[in-house]
Design an enzyme around this catalytic site. Sequence first.
Site, short mmCIF file in Angstrom:
data_model
loop_
_atom_site.label_atom_id
_atom_site.label_comp_id
_atom_site.label_asym_id
_atom_site.label_seq_id
_atom_site.Cartn_x
_atom_site.Cartn_y
_atom_site.Cartn_z
N GLY A 55 0.84 -1.19 0.00
CA GLY A 55 0.00 0.00 0.00
C GLY A 55 0.88 1.24 0.00
O GLY A 55 2.07 1.16 0.31
N CYS A 82 5.16 -6.21 1.68
CA CYS A 82 5.50 -4.78 1.60
C CYS A 82 4.84 -4.00 2.74
O CYS A 82 5.18 -4.21 3.90
CB CYS A 82 5.14 -4.25 0.22
N HIS A 169 7.87 -8.04 -3.57
CA HIS A 169 6.56 -8.43 -4.12
C HIS A 169 6.65 -9.79 -4.82
O HIS A 169 7.07 -9.85 -5.98
CB HIS A 169 6.06 -7.37 -5.10
N LYS A 369 -6.73 -11.04 -17.85
CA LYS A 369 -7.02 -11.44 -19.22
C LYS A 369 -6.93 -12.96 -19.44
O LYS A 369 -7.81 -13.55 -20.05
CB LYS A 369 -6.03 -10.73 -20.14
#
Length: 513
Positions: A55, A82, A169, A369
Amino acid sequence: MQNELVIVLDFGGQYNQLIARRVRECSVYCEVHPYTLPLEEIRKKAPKGIIFTGGPNSVYGANAPACDKAIYDLGIPILGICYGAQLMMAQLGGVVSTAPVREYGVTEVTFDNTGKLFGNVAHKSICLMSHTDYVSKPADGFKIVGTTDACPFAASENVEKNLYTVQFHPEVNHTKEGTTILSNFLFDVCQCAGDWKMDSFVERSIEAIRAKVGDGKVLCALSGGVDSSVAAVMLSKAVGKQLTCIFVDHGLLRKNEGDEVEEVFSKSGKFDLNFIRVNAQKRFYDKLEGVSEPEKKRKIIGEEFIRVFEEEAKKIGTVDYLVQGTIYPDVIESGLGDSAVIKSHHNVGGLPDYVDFKEIIEPLRDLFKDEVRKSGLELGIPDYLVFRQPFPGPGLAIRIIGEVTEEKIKILQEADAIYREEIKKAGIDRSIGQYFAALTNMRSVGVMGDERTYDYAVALRAVNTSDFMTADAAELPWEVLGIVSQRIVNEVKHVNRVLYDCTGKPPATIEFE
Ligand code: XMP
């Protein structure tokens, strides 16, 4: 049957749905919830694990998002990423401060391979770091299992309490062994079985839509692209002829696309739905006259779309729901909560104040997608439609830099058709994430025959990506680029130069607008 569940608690990071999608990729069902989800709700959902996202805030800042500390006593394994890592540490008595050296980008992390999350990860592995603050003193009971030169506490674990933190990440492609690390959390720590499949999502969605819509009438914005086609077929399976699909031909489609869409969804009789084609080209061209700014184009097209729907809806009587094929990357880039607006996507931004429908249904809102494509195959949509090139709602208008004119649209349609044809001929169409031509607003001098020309430059774009949130420029064979540029310059009037865009995302976006 209730699937096992992992919950992602969203603290406002850019990658929150990406984390969920990575978990689903490991065949574990995953939902994203705001960090404010009450503890009681979490308990009721009985997740096998919880992941805190990153964030933009600092844990000590005013209004810094924080969850109830009692979450650490639920006995459910938690992985903090994070900001989520910093929050966990701060709430459990550690210290977070501004890092003397900020890390943005790929960084080598040294892992302690005796750690639960890193046993099968290389001792030194590349990870994506993106932080200003860092943990300067870990909370009691945590063992440090990952370090970088600038971040001494890049990963930690408290095995006894099943609490884990990573400053990097693991969900992004740039973290080389991110999937392994997440799998270790899911399977070794949370003891997930990993038996969830995409067909469960499709079935669940169809049932939910049926229950929600009842005997209401539904209007679907069908563009013929992958997303809206999957949404439309999902709706038609749920409510059959209660669904009317409106295909607005705004005159900003690829070459011959309008007729192709009509053929597939109407003339072929393949799908059970009401289909209406609205030829609204002139309306859109008039509205776009003199407009160069891409955000303005998007807003104009988005609003005009809604107007056309309102008018069509009125013609067919009362309509209760409007369906859109919005997918997750559209949502995040249009700005969610505190995250920054990068561009207002056609399907999300630009809604007028007055909308003549009860509600908008977006059945693909949480999917990426490739997940949409998997759903499409589950729904029995033919391969050639499912694997169609992604195409933005505002169409060629945003791939034309500067003012949109009918002449420029024609140039771009022709150039783009040649590019796509040659990529297909070279047999590399399925191996590239997305590729298209854009028309730059640059004109320059060339020579054709003995004549001086002063014409446009076409830019070719091709990217590889698995999630459309980040992308790398594809390395197309030089030969193919040569044939394409030669054909475009020879066959398309007013183009005398062809450029290849080598930029990744970030810093560019996939679209060239
Ligand atoms: P960007 O340019 O944001 O593109 O990196 C990410 C993906 O989204 C597609 N895209 C859109 N899709 N409506 C859509 O449905 C839009 O307004 C829109 N703009 C971009 C883009 O083609 C790429 O696949």
